[in-house]
Design a protein around this motif. Structure first.
Motif, PDB file in Angstrom:
ATOM      1  N   VAL A 128       0.830  -1.202   0.000  1.00  0.00           N
ATOM      2  CA  VAL A 128       0.000   0.000   0.000  1.00  0.00           C
ATOM      3  C   VAL A 128       0.864   1.251   0.000  1.00  0.00           C
ATOM      4  O   VAL A 128       0.362   2.357  -0.187  1.00  0.00           O
ATOM      5  CB  VAL A 128      -0.939   0.030   1.233  1.00  0.00           C
ATOM      6  N   MET A 129       2.171   1.086   0.180  1.00  0.00           N
ATOM      7  CA  MET A 129       3.084   2.219   0.306  1.00  0.00           C
ATOM      8  C   MET A 129       3.836   2.452  -0.999  1.00  0.00           C
ATOM      9  O   MET A 129       4.473   1.541  -1.529  1.00  0.00           O
ATOM     10  CB  MET A 129       4.075   1.997   1.446  1.00  0.00           C
ATOM     11  N   ASP A 130       3.735   3.675  -1.504  1.00  0.00           N
ATOM     12  CA  ASP A 130       4.426   4.089  -2.718  1.00  0.00           C
ATOM     13  C   ASP A 130       5.750   4.715  -2.285  1.00  0.00           C
ATOM     14  O   ASP A 130       5.901   5.925  -2.251  1.00  0.00           O
ATOM     15  CB  ASP A 130       3.548   5.097  -3.456  1.00  0.00           C
ATOM     16  N   ILE A 170       6.774  -2.284 -12.489  1.00  0.00           N
ATOM     17  CA  ILE A 170       6.811  -1.264 -11.451  1.00  0.00           C
ATOM     18  C   ILE A 170       5.645  -0.312 -11.670  1.00  0.00           C
ATOM     19  O   ILE A 170       5.388   0.110 -12.802  1.00  0.00           O
ATOM     20  CB  ILE A 170       8.134  -0.470 -11.482  1.00  0.00           C
ATOM     21  N   THR A 171       4.934   0.032 -10.608  1.00  0.00           N
ATOM     22  CA  THR A 171       3.855   1.003 -10.706  1.00  0.00           C
ATOM     23  C   THR A 171       4.375   2.273 -11.389  1.00  0.00           C
ATOM     24  O   THR A 171       5.417   2.806 -10.990  1.00  0.00           O
ATOM     25  CB  THR A 171       3.310   1.335  -9.312  1.00  0.00           C
ATOM     26  N   ALA A 175       7.937   4.242 -10.871  1.00  0.00           N
ATOM     27  CA  ALA A 175       8.991   4.102 -11.874  1.00  0.00           C
ATOM     28  C   ALA A 175       9.487   5.461 -12.337  1.00  0.00           C
ATOM     29  O   ALA A 175      10.694   5.671 -12.519  1.00  0.00           O
ATOM     30  CB  ALA A 175       8.468   3.298 -13.069  1.00  0.00           C
ATOM     31  N   ARG A 176       8.583   6.407 -12.508  1.00  0.00           N
ATOM     32  CA  ARG A 176       8.986   7.746 -12.934  1.00  0.00           C
ATOM     33  C   ARG A 176       9.890   8.404 -11.891  1.00  0.00           C
ATOM     34  O   ARG A 176      10.908   9.007 -12.232  1.00  0.00           O
ATOM     35  CB  ARG A 176       7.749   8.614 -13.176  1.00  0.00           C
ATOM     36  N   ARG A 177       9.530   8.253 -10.621  1.00  0.00           N
ATOM     37  CA  ARG A 177      10.353   8.875  -9.569  1.00  0.00           C
ATOM     38  C   ARG A 177      11.725   8.209  -9.489  1.00  0.00           C
ATOM     39  O   ARG A 177      12.732   8.879  -9.264  1.00  0.00           O
ATOM     40  CB  ARG A 177       9.645   8.801  -8.224  1.00  0.00           C
ATOM     41  N   VAL A 215      15.453  -0.382 -19.086  1.00  0.00           N
ATOM     42  CA  VAL A 215      15.306  -1.524 -18.178  1.00  0.00           C
ATOM     43  C   VAL A 215      14.500  -1.122 -16.951  1.00  0.00           C
ATOM     44  O   VAL A 215      13.623  -1.855 -16.482  1.00  0.00           O
ATOM     45  CB  VAL A 215      16.686  -2.069 -17.764  1.00  0.00           C
ATOM     46  N   ALA A 216      14.796   0.066 -16.415  1.00  0.00           N
ATOM     47  CA  ALA A 216      14.089   0.547 -15.223  1.00  0.00           C
ATOM     48  C   ALA A 216      12.604   0.722 -15.481  1.00  0.00           C
ATOM     49  O   ALA A 216      11.787   0.588 -14.562  1.00  0.00           O
ATOM     50  CB  ALA A 216      14.700   1.869 -14.747  1.00  0.00           C
TER      51      ALA A 216
END
Length: 264
Positions: A128-130, A170-171, A175-177, A215-216
């Protein structure tokens, strides 16, 4: 044998999510016809999955999504760290989906245990934690996916097939962060901060940094090759060089190490 569930709710049902026109998102029961060919794992064999989560309702939702895809075999479920460890030790599986907070233990412990007894298997964290730091720790331990529960509705089968096809899952917001962190200070800034010397072999080339960013984002080698107009063999060579320079053995570890060292 697949688990039998009667009309399981979708994740969209659980979180009350609707599309832009106000209608509930469609349950994805037949994704095999719309997903790209590289999400096929091994022809003729189902992907075996174990699911470990202490919330019975969320566990039922995810199980329902997994069993709706004919390419996935949900071989076992567990509701706590203790039973999860027994399941990991006894079951033959390809992917473990695990919550980080299990009441009697941590999903991190189960990832470590899985890598000891089922080193070939992939681990997808659900939480539940981003949280970037928790994601990086999971990747360092060997996970290849990190999904935020209320942001990954209807896509758990896709995540399973993606990690089995050589990608990561990855959500998107997370992933952007992570990519922003990867692209922040350069390697030179890290050297100035005392994190390395200019002569160290782990400094990445420009192309290697570009490949690592792809890849990330969770892209597979064929996708990266198509994106840059390269051969798959060339992309894999870049990835092997990245592994050697960062002294890692997996894509997730490469992303984690590059982020930690701020090399790209």
């Amino acid at each position: 044998m697949k688990s039998s569930l009667q009309t399981p709710p979708t994740t969209a049902d659980v979180f009350g999510l609707t599309s832009s026109n106000g209608q509930p998102y469609e349950t994805r029961h037949n994704l095999a016809s719309v997903w790209p060919d590289f999400l096929t794992f091994e022809p003729g064999r189902m992907v075996r999955v174990v699911l470990i989560d202490d919330d019975p309702h969320i566990r039922r939702v995810i199980a329902g999504e997994l069993t709706s895809d004919l390419r996935i075999d949900l071989v076992g479920q567990a509701e706590c760290a203790r039973s999860g460890k027994r399941l990991v030790s006894s079951a033959e599986f390809d992917v473990m989906i695990v919550d980080l907070n299990l009441g009697d233990g941590s999903g991190f412990e189960l990832i470590e245990h899985m890598k000891r007894v089922r080193n070939h298997a992939e681990a997808i964290v659900i939480s539940v934690m981003d949280d970037e730091q928790r994601a990086i720790r999971a990747f360092e331990l060997g996970a290849t996916g990190y999904l935020v529960k209320n942001a990954w509705f209807g896509s758990f089968p896709q995540a399973v097939l993606q990690v089995c096809s050589g990608g990561a899952s990855i959500t998107p917001n997370l992933a952007r962060r992570l990519l922003q962190r990867l692209g922040a200070p350069s390697a030179a800034a890290s050297v100035a901060a005392g994190e390395g010397t200019a002569g160290e072999s782990h400094v990445l080339s420009e192309r290697e940094r570009e490949v690592l960013k792809q890849v990330a984002l969770g892209h597979t080698s064929p996708e990266i090759a198509e994106h840059f107009g390269l051969s798959v063999q060339t992309v894999n060579t870049h990835i092997r060089n990245i592994y050697r320079k960062l002294r890692v053995r997996s894509r997730a570890q490469a992303v984690s190490q590059a982020s930690h060292r701020r090399l790209i």
